[in-house]
Motif scaffolding. Structure first.
Motif, PDB file in Angstrom:
ATOM      1  N   PRO A  93       2.588  -7.142   2.282  1.00 63.98           N
ATOM      2  CA  PRO A  93       2.792  -7.061   0.829  1.00 63.98           C
ATOM      3  C   PRO A  93       3.261  -8.376   0.214  1.00 63.98           C
ATOM      4  N   ARG A 105     -11.055  -9.684  -1.164  1.00 65.28           N
ATOM      5  CA  ARG A 105     -10.036  -8.678  -1.461  1.00 65.28           C
ATOM      6  C   ARG A 105     -10.374  -7.366  -0.751  1.00 65.28           C
ATOM      7  N   LEU A 164      -6.045  -3.526   5.958  1.00 64.09           N
ATOM      8  CA  LEU A 164      -4.729  -2.893   5.804  1.00 64.09           C
ATOM      9  C   LEU A 164      -4.822  -1.375   5.921  1.00 64.09           C
ATOM     10  N   TRP A 169      -3.901   0.992   8.845  1.00 65.82           N
ATOM     11  CA  TRP A 169      -2.512   1.361   9.172  1.00 65.82           C
ATOM     12  C   TRP A 169      -1.976   2.472   8.298  1.00 65.82           C
ATOM     13  N   ALA A 214       4.299  -2.089  10.628  1.00 69.02           N
ATOM     14  CA  ALA A 214       2.978  -2.460  10.118  1.00 69.02           C
ATOM     15  C   ALA A 214       2.498  -1.416   9.111  1.00 69.02           C
ATOM     16  N   ALA A 215       2.734  -0.131   9.421  1.00 69.32           N
ATOM     17  CA  ALA A 215       2.286   0.939   8.524  1.00 69.32           C
ATOM     18  C   ALA A 215       2.993   0.838   7.175  1.00 69.32           C
ATOM     19  N   ALA A 269       4.377  -1.833   5.830  1.00 64.21           N
ATOM     20  CA  ALA A 269       3.954  -3.040   5.120  1.00 64.21           C
ATOM     21  C   ALA A 269       2.576  -2.849   4.513  1.00 64.21           C
ATOM     22  N   ALA A 270       1.664  -2.185   5.256  1.00 66.53           N
ATOM     23  CA  ALA A 270       0.318  -1.952   4.739  1.00 66.53           C
ATOM     24  C   ALA A 270       0.376  -1.030   3.520  1.00 66.53           C
ATOM     25  N   ALA A 271       1.198   0.024   3.618  1.00 64.78           N
ATOM     26  CA  ALA A 271       1.308   0.965   2.497  1.00 64.78           C
ATOM     27  C   ALA A 271       1.844   0.249   1.263  1.00 64.78           C
ATOM     28  N   GLU A 272       2.829  -0.607   1.477  1.00 62.39           N
ATOM     29  CA  GLU A 272       3.406  -1.330   0.337  1.00 62.39           C
ATOM     30  C   GLU A 272       2.379  -2.268  -0.291  1.00 62.39           C
ATOM     31  N   ALA A 273       1.608  -2.951   0.570  1.00 60.34           N
ATOM     32  CA  ALA A 273       0.595  -3.872   0.054  1.00 60.34           C
ATOM     33  C   ALA A 273      -0.471  -3.103  -0.728  1.00 60.34           C
ATOM     34  N   LEU A 274      -0.912  -1.970  -0.177  1.00 61.51           N
ATOM     35  CA  LEU A 274      -1.960  -1.193  -0.859  1.00 61.51           C
ATOM     36  C   LEU A 274      -1.440  -0.640  -2.185  1.00 61.51           C
ATOM     37  N   LEU A 330       0.675  -2.130  -4.091  1.00 59.30           N
ATOM     38  CA  LEU A 330       0.647  -3.256  -5.032  1.00 59.30           C
ATOM     39  C   LEU A 330      -0.770  -3.490  -5.556  1.00 59.30           C
ATOM     40  N   TYR A 331      -1.769  -3.381  -4.650  1.00 59.73           N
ATOM     41  CA  TYR A 331      -3.160  -3.541  -5.106  1.00 59.73           C
ATOM     42  C   TYR A 331      -3.499  -2.457  -6.130  1.00 59.73           C
ATOM     43  N   HIS A 370      -1.444  -0.866  -8.062  1.00 61.08           N
ATOM     44  CA  HIS A 370      -0.693  -1.184  -9.274  1.00 61.08           C
ATOM     45  C   HIS A 370      -1.432  -2.244 -10.093  1.00 61.08           C
ATOM     46  N   LEU A 371      -2.017  -3.167  -9.403  1.00 59.24           N
ATOM     47  CA  LEU A 371      -2.755  -4.230 -10.088  1.00 59.24           C
ATOM     48  C   LEU A 371      -4.122  -3.734 -10.560  1.00 59.24           C
ATOM     49  N   LEU A 415      -6.506  -3.237  -8.725  1.00 57.30           N
ATOM     50  CA  LEU A 415      -7.489  -4.086  -8.054  1.00 57.30           C
ATOM     51  C   LEU A 415      -8.293  -3.292  -7.040  1.00 57.30           C
ATOM     52  N   VAL A 416      -7.818  -2.101  -6.662  1.00 57.10           N
ATOM     53  CA  VAL A 416      -8.578  -1.303  -5.712  1.00 57.10           C
ATOM     54  C   VAL A 416      -9.703  -0.617  -6.469  1.00 57.10           C
ATOM     55  N   GLN A 417     -10.905  -0.923  -6.121  1.00 58.96           N
ATOM     56  CA  GLN A 417     -12.019  -0.380  -6.893  1.00 58.96           C
ATOM     57  C   GLN A 417     -12.792   0.640  -6.077  1.00 58.96           C
TER      58      GLN A 417
END
Lengths: 322, 319
Positions: free
Chosen positions: A291, A302, A309, A312, B301-302, B304-309, B311-312, B314-315, B317-319
């Protein structure tokens, strides 16, 4: 190791080195301690083997005739100027780095070669200092089990046969190079008649040396530097815009430059323009930051990072967590 | 050991002992890379060598002095007063070793390396020296120069370091001891004041070095930082990963404890001292990891991945 044999070869060396002219076999047989009492056949075989051993050590045993009228009356000698290490002087700074060089190799055979090279320098009266410069300790390793055979093949220009990814190969090895902790060999793949590079750690089983030394010559028009460069990562040819959190991902930030941050970035993130190449695992490098690094563009990159990701995330069927 | 090796050594030993009268047995054995016992066996061979078989023709060695006082006196061998010239392998191994030093050395040392290389290849006339090459990732020359100076004068330094696992720049204060290379990368081996322990810092991750006024202190012997180093760290845990065959490269990049083949890939056991490092590795590999054991090791890892996704998302950006 037989002390008698070592004695005989030493005496042969001294005899040939002291000779002012070519010595014929009968003379050698009579005068070199160790050949006495052998049958004719035994002497012939032993003498041939002894000469071969000396030549393998680099002793220049010359064959020739003393008389231009009788060129078939061959004899043997060692010319002192071809035998002795030529005079060479080293400065104190140079002997210090030579001493350090003696500690570099971790691979046993090459470590032995440096030990004997430095012993020769010391025998020539050059005091190699191996105790100084404790603050610099470079080491070179070669964990690849077949390293020795590739080194021999390369330095003696012999063909070498081995299995690679399940395929038998015959290679004329031109150069070896050490990159990122791994050894590579480059040469002519004989069956495919084209130039190929192999990572030695991926060679399967034990290679075999084929044929004689000096069986080929390295093409003179070979651009070795360019070939070695081809092992380096490709130069970046694309640019990504990444959102990076605060002081995170320093390597990515240093590689890139500050970009214009679009509206709506999460608090604490700033945009960077970072050059990359799709040939290295840039997707993995970004995904590894979790993140702390988000891809703003290009969209394809992207998506790849997001897919990486998603492995996971629980409930994702193709993912690790089922 | 073969007779060929012994003869090679004897041909250097005879001039060496003439150039070093009263040489010490132990030191001489060390110089030639053999045991003192082997050296005495070598002397026993030489004792029977010479220009002929009469006593006056033979090389003279005081064997009593060698065995009882550990001193070697060798005479009557004027005809072997210089060593044999280098073999191609000897020159090449030395040339590569010198080049490895140059990759790491500060400027004044590389000058000496270059001139030594020039003389060596000149003395041997070896064209083969271009047949082997090497490269080490050793960071910036300026960083190496400053570190070499700090080691020489014995002062602590403040590093600006881009840590590989904490993914953050840190500024550790360390006593620098040694520049070394392992597996194609150059490192600073140093004592970390914050951790109160030995640490290694990859030179290409050191962005800046600032010398301090504080003298470096004595911390005892440097440990071996070889591939077994993590084994001796008490906080390291064994993690097993089942991997896709496309992730086989990690066995070449990281010290793995064991590798075994599976029908659809491979299983590796890693020693992990830093959970953040494991988290980065797992995120990097994604679905090339089939399973992790113990399973809890993948929690970081799980998350961190969940947090990153998130954020995407939120942005948008996930289409």
């Amino acid at each position: 190791m037989s002390p008698r044999k070592s004695e005989r070869i030493m005496n042969l060396t001294i005899c040939l080195l002291m000779a002012r002219r070519f010595l014929d076999k009968a003379h050698i047989r009579e005068n070199v301690e160790g050949y006495a009492g052998m049958t004719d056949g035994n002497f012939e075989r032993t003498f041939e083997r002894d000469k071969d051993e000396l030549r393998a050590l680099g002793v220049p045993v010359e064959t020739g005739s003393n008389s231009p009228l009788f060129p078939d009356d061959v004899g043997y000698r060692i010319r002192r100027q071809n035998f002795e290490l030529p005079p060479v002087q080293f400065t104190a700074a140079e002997t210090t780095v030579l001493g350090l060089a003696g500690r570099v190799w971790e691979q046993a055979t090459l470590a032995d070669h440096t030990v004997s090279a430095l012993a020769k320098l010391r025998a020539a009266g050059i005091e190699v200092d191996s105790s100084r410069m404790a603050g610099i300790a470079p080491t070179m390793g070669a964990r690849e089990p077949s390293f020795d055979l590739f080194w021999q093949a390369t330095t003696s220009s012999r063909r070498i046969g081995f299995d690679y990814r399940g395929q038998p190969r015959t290679l004329e090895p031109w150069i070896m190079t050490y990159r990122h902790g791994a050894w590579y060999v480059l040469g002519l793949d004989v069956e495919r008649n084209s130039q190929r590079m192999f990572k030695i750690s991926r060679v399967e089983g034990t290679p075999s040396l084929i044929g004689k030394r000096g069986a080929f010559v390295v093409p003179t028009d070979l651009d070795l530097a360019a070939l070695v460069r081809s092992l380096e990562p490709a130069a970046p040819d694309r640019e990504a815009v990444l959102a990076i959190r605060g002081e995170r991902a320093p390597e990515l930030r240093r590689r890139g430059s500050a970009g214009e941050s679009p509206d709506g970035l999460p608090l604490g993130f700033a945009a960077y323009r970072v050059p990359y190449t799709p040939h290295s695992d840039f997707v993995g490098e970004v995904a590894a930051q979790g993140p702390d690094v988000l891809v703003l563009s290009p969209p394809e990159l992207r998506h790849q990072v997001i897919r990486r990701l998603q492995a996971w995330v629980a409930g994702n069927e193709s993912g690790v967590l089922g | 050991m073969t007779s060929t090796e012994q003869v090679g050594r004897l041909l250097a030993l005879v001039p060496y002992l003439q150039a070093h009268p009263d040489a010490d047995v132990v030191r001489t054995a060390d110089t030639f890379g053999v045991t003192p016992r082997q050296l005495l066996a070598d002397l026993n061979v030489l004792w029977y060598c010479g220009q002929g078989s009469l006593p006056g023709d033979l090389i003279e060695i005081d064997m009593d002095a060698a065995t009882s006082d550990g001193r070697i006196r060798l005479t009557n061998a004027d005809y072997l007063s210089r060593p044999l010239r280098f073999t191609a392998d000897e020159v090449l191994s030395l040339v590569i070793a010198l080049r490895a030093i140059r990759e790491l050395a500060p400027i004044e040392v590389s000058t000496a390396v270059d001139s030594a290389l020039h003389k060596l290849t000149g003395a041997a006339g070896v064209a083969a020296s271009e047949r082997v090459s090497l490269a080490v990732s050793a960071g910036q020359e300026g960083v190496r120069d400053l570190l070499a100076r700090a080691i020489e004068i014995g002062v602590a330094v403040r590093l600006t370091y881009d840590g590989p696992t904490r993914a953050e720049t840190s500024t550790p204060l360390v006593d620098p001891i040694r520049l070394s290379t392992r597996d194609g990368y150059a490192y600073l081996d140093a004592w970390s004041h914050e951790r109160n322990a030995w640490r290694t810092y990859r030179l290409d991750r050191i962005a800046r070095v600032a010398l301090t006024q504080d003298a470096a202190t004595e911390h005892g012997e440097l440990p071996e930082f070889g591939s077994g180093w993590l084994d001796r760290r008490s906080d390291a845990a064994v993690i097993a990963l089942d991997l896709d065959d496309t992730a086989r490269w990690i066995t070449e990049y990281y010290p793995v404890r064991s590798v075994s083949e599976l029908p659809d890939g491979l299983r590796v056991e890693l020693l992990v001292a830093d959970p953040a490092w494991l988290r980065g590795l797992l995120l990097r590999l994604g679905s090339r990891v089939h399973s992790v054991s113990p399973p809890g090791a993948a929690d970081g890892a799980a998350a961190a991945a969940a947090e990153a996704l998130a954020l995407y998302a939120h942005l948008s950006l996930v289409q």
